[in-house]
Design a protein around this motif. Structure first.
Motif, PDB file in Angstrom:
ATOM      1  N   CYS A 638      26.536  -3.581  46.017  1.00 10.72           N
ATOM      2  CA  CYS A 638      25.962  -2.283  46.388  1.00 10.72           C
ATOM      3  C   CYS A 638      26.818  -1.131  45.863  1.00 10.72           C
ATOM      4  O   CYS A 638      26.301  -0.168  45.279  1.00 10.72           O
ATOM      5  N   GLN A 641      26.444  -0.880  42.044  1.00 11.58           N
ATOM      6  CA  GLN A 641      25.193  -0.310  41.578  1.00 11.58           C
ATOM      7  C   GLN A 641      25.107   1.188  41.880  1.00 11.58           C
ATOM      8  O   GLN A 641      24.623   1.969  41.060  1.00 11.58           O
ATOM      9  N   TRP A 677      20.141   1.037  47.673  1.00 16.25           N
ATOM     10  CA  TRP A 677      21.460   0.388  47.604  1.00 16.25           C
ATOM     11  C   TRP A 677      22.366   0.909  48.713  1.00 16.25           C
ATOM     12  O   TRP A 677      23.160   0.153  49.289  1.00 16.25           O
TER      13      TRP A 677
END
Length: 742
Positions: A638, A641, A677
């Motif tokens: 997470c 990204q 995310w």
């Protein structure tokens, strides 16, 4: 460019001449002001006094006589005698202080020069026996632990060095003053040269631009001016002269403000700092920050080679004639489209209908959607999809590509990709090819790009990562791989992709360029090599900077096209601009996962992280330093990204959307993905909140701040969505439209 080179040469000559003069002046003058005189007179006097003092025939008169000589020697000099101390075994110790002009003498200005000599106890005893009884007091008593061969005596001279130190300080100050005067003179001289060579010509140029801009603003405000005049006539307000003068001042202020704002933005984009990643105050974790800076920073970009930027051949006709011109119909005297053009449009519509009937894998609506997910299809099915994509644009017919050869070409490429890679495999190539198709057709770029350019762009897209080994260029260089050595560490993978593609094209059975003319073949090769080399991430931030400058210079032009106000993009008349946009399209497609629907985005994120971790496993096994985000034990998907979207992808996509406003939908999806995310990361924190409650709450707060900040950043799209849009036409090489819609 010749003017710029001439100006650069003249400035260099002026700067070189003045720097040379400055250096010569300092080299010649400074030694005269910094020459240090070293005085050894005190050593000589100490040597004379020692020789006299250890002689048993030494008398008090001789001591006083030499003291007087020492005082007379130093009296006219800058260094003044302030104390003389003489120890001799044959006379009483002489120690005399001399008056000094300084009421308070700094300890740092008082220098003590000391020397010692020694006599043996036996020699002193012999002197006593010869009648020099004064030496008896220095004889060692019986049983003394002192060395009888060395009984020490001291002589010393103390000097006041105040005046020499003052002289040295004065010369030091003179050097500083001289340097300041020289530098001020140099600065004034160079400033005068810059004023003459740069500022005055630039002022004339800006004055011309200002006048032109004022003319444009006047024309834009013509209707408003007429309306105001009518009202003033009715109400009997101010006269025309007063109104014109005030309006002139307002227009001038508007022009200057807009020019300064635009120039400031351009300068900001081209400054060296524009190529750096700044994560300070961004609430990003240190691991992700290190990965971003090492993998994508401007330093890495500067260390890498430049991508090929060969301008396209300045031809029209069969090579670079835009799709617009190829499908452009003649107009009648009344301005209507002739019947022949209507027949062509009908034929094109029927062609697409018939083409859709032959397609069994996907529908046209799926092809024209961001929801298309290549991961749901086999390589064989994707080959059919890619062929369908090329056929929709009528590229296979345009360049007379035999269907069998095109299928052989795709089949060969699918085997040349290393499909055991989780990310860089044939499906990735197909995904990028489809994304290029979408980025080109949504803003209807086939109207301003030639069929050959679109064909080359899509071929480059499908093959841009062919043969990818599943490791990045950083690994290739660290491992001293043969490709890195072959290409001198400059884009080794991208150079290999180009070579493999042309190896495939070199075979008769897979040569889709078989019917291209020689000039077309060479033009296609220039485009393909340039755009594939442009996918090297070391060029990423340079591309962002160039795109932001392109926005400032040409966004009005591209937006007029996208809104249907114009059927061409004026800046595309320059080959370098079309080539840059093609390179940009492929690069944006290569990093497109963050703006795909989140279910697709998440799949690709898992695949790319797995490939990164495999590289980390390989680096660990080979004893190499593990690259950032390649350590299985340390990767957080997470955070990775979110950092990738926020600092790498978003700046480029924001600039790209500003060039082509119809693409705002990908900006919306990128915001959705960034938020998703963040939600996932928040869920991870809540899962482990029992053990790290305080840390989880703090990171959750930072997540909220990042997401809100990113939402604000993406707010730039709101006015773009209100712009009119060109009506969507057929995607074939003959499409054209003069219509627009909201």
């Amino acid at each position: 460019m010749s003017t710029i080179r001439r100006l650069s040469t003249e400035l260099s000559a002026v700067l070189s001449l003045r720097v040379a003069f400055l250096v010569m002046l300092l080299v010649i003058v400074v030694p005269f002001l910094s020459y240090t005189v070293t005085d050894y007179s005190q050593n000589a006097w100490l040597s004379v006094i020692k020789t006299m003092a250890k002689n048993e025939s030494c008398t008090p008169w001789e001591i006083n006589n030499v003291a007087r000589k020492v005082f007379n020697f130093y009296e006219p000099k800058a260094a003044q005698l302030i104390n003389l101390h003489i120890e001799s075994p044959f006379v009483s110790t002489f120690d005399k202080n001399y008056p000094t002009a300084k009421s308070v003498l700094r300890s740092t200005n008082s220098y003590l020069f000391t020397s010692t000599y020694f006599l043996s106890n036996a020699s002193l005893a012999a002197s006593v026996s010869r009648g020099y009884t004064h030496a008896a007091q220095y004889l060692l008593p019986t049983g003394s632990s002192q060395d009888p061969s060395k009984i020490y005596f001291t002589v010393s001279i103390t000097l006041d060095e105040t005046i020499p130190n003052q002289l040295n300080s004065m010369f030091g100050i003179l050097i500083i003053v001289l340097v300041i005067i020289v530098l001020v003179g140099f600065s004034a001289s160079f400033n005068n040269a810059v004023q003459t060579l740069v500022v005055k010509p630039m002022g004339k140029m800006l004055s011309t631009l200002r006048n032109s801009a004022m003319v444009m603003l006047k024309s834009m405000k013509a209707y408003e001016k007429d309306a105001v005049k009518d009202k003033e006539k009715d109400s009997g307000k101010r006269g025309d002269d007063e109104e014109d003068e005030e309006e002139e001042e307002d227009l001038e202020a508007d022009v200057l403000e807009k020019m300064i704002e635009k120039l400031a933005r351009i300068v900001k984009h081209v400054l060296p700092g524009a190529l750096e990643i700044s994560v300070e105050g961004s609430n990003i974790d240190s691991a992700t920050a290190d990965w971003l800076n090492e993998s994508y920073s401007g330093a890495g970009s500067r260390a890498a080679s430049k991508s090929v930027s060969s301008p396209t051949v300045g031809m029209r006709g069969s090579i670079l004639t835009p799709v617009l011109e190829r499908g452009e119909g003649k107009t009648s005297a009344e301005g209507g489209v002739e019947a022949d053009d209507q027949d062509e449009e009908e034929q094109e519509r029927r062609r697409l209908v018939n083409l859709d009937k032959t397609q069994n894998v996907i529908t046209r609506d799926q092809l024209d959607s961001w929801e298309f997910d290549v991961l749901d299809y086999s390589n064989e099915e994707l080959c059919e999809v890619v062929e369908y994509l090329f056929s929709v644009l009528n590229l296979l017919g345009e360049f007379r590509v035999p269907p069998a050869i095109f299928r052989n070409f795709l089949g060969e490429l699918s085997t040349r990709y290393i499909n055991t890679n989780t990310y860089h495999n044939f499906k990735h190539g197909c995904d990028v090819c489809h994304t290029v198709y979408r980025l080109v057709t949504v803003p209807q770029l086939p109207m301003v790009l030639s069929p050959l350019e679109v064909f080359s762009l899509l071929v480059g897209a499908i093959a841009h990562d062919v043969g990818h080994p599943g490791v990045n260029n950083v690994y290739m260089v660290k491992a001293k791989h043969e490709l890195a050595l072959l290409h001198n560490d400059k884009s080794p993978l991208e150079n290999m992709h180009c070579a493999v593609l042309y190896e495939v094209l070199g075979k008769q059975a897979t040569n889709i360029f078989v019917n291209l003319q020689e000039s077309q073949w060479r033009e296609a090769r220039k485009i393909i090599i340039n755009i594939i080399l442009g996918t090297d991430m070391t060029h990423h931030f340079e591309q962002i900077s160039k795109t932001q400058v392109f926005v400032e210079m040409n966004s009005d032009d591209t937006r007029s096209f996208c809104s249907g106000q114009k059927d061409e993009i004026d800046c595309f008349k320059e080959d370098k601009n079309r080539l840059f946009i093609m390179e940009l399209v492929l690069h944006c497609s290569d990093i497109s996962n963050p703006y795909k629907p989140f279910n697709i985005c998440a799949k690709w994120a898992d695949l790319v992280v797995e490939e990164f971790c495999r590289q980390g496993d390989k680096e660990r096994a080979e004893g190499l330093e593990i690259s950032p985000m390649c350590d299985r034990a340390a990767v957080n998907l997470c955070n990775m990204q979110m950092g990738f979207i926020e600092f790498v992808v978003a700046p480029l996509i924001i600039a790209f959307i500003n060039v082509f406003p119809p693409l705002t939908e990908i900006g919306d999806q990128m915001l959705v993905n960034f938020t998703s995310w963040g939600d996932r990361r928040r869920g991870e924190l809540q899962l482990h909140s029992d053990s790290v409650t305080a840390a989880a709450e703090e990171e959750g707060r930072k997540l909220d701040e990042r997401i809100n900040k990113f939402k604000d950043k993406m707010g730039f799209q709101r006015p773009l969505k209100d712009l009119p849009r060109r009506r969507r036409q057929s995607s074939s090489a003959g499409s054209n439209s003069n219509n627009k819609e909201k």
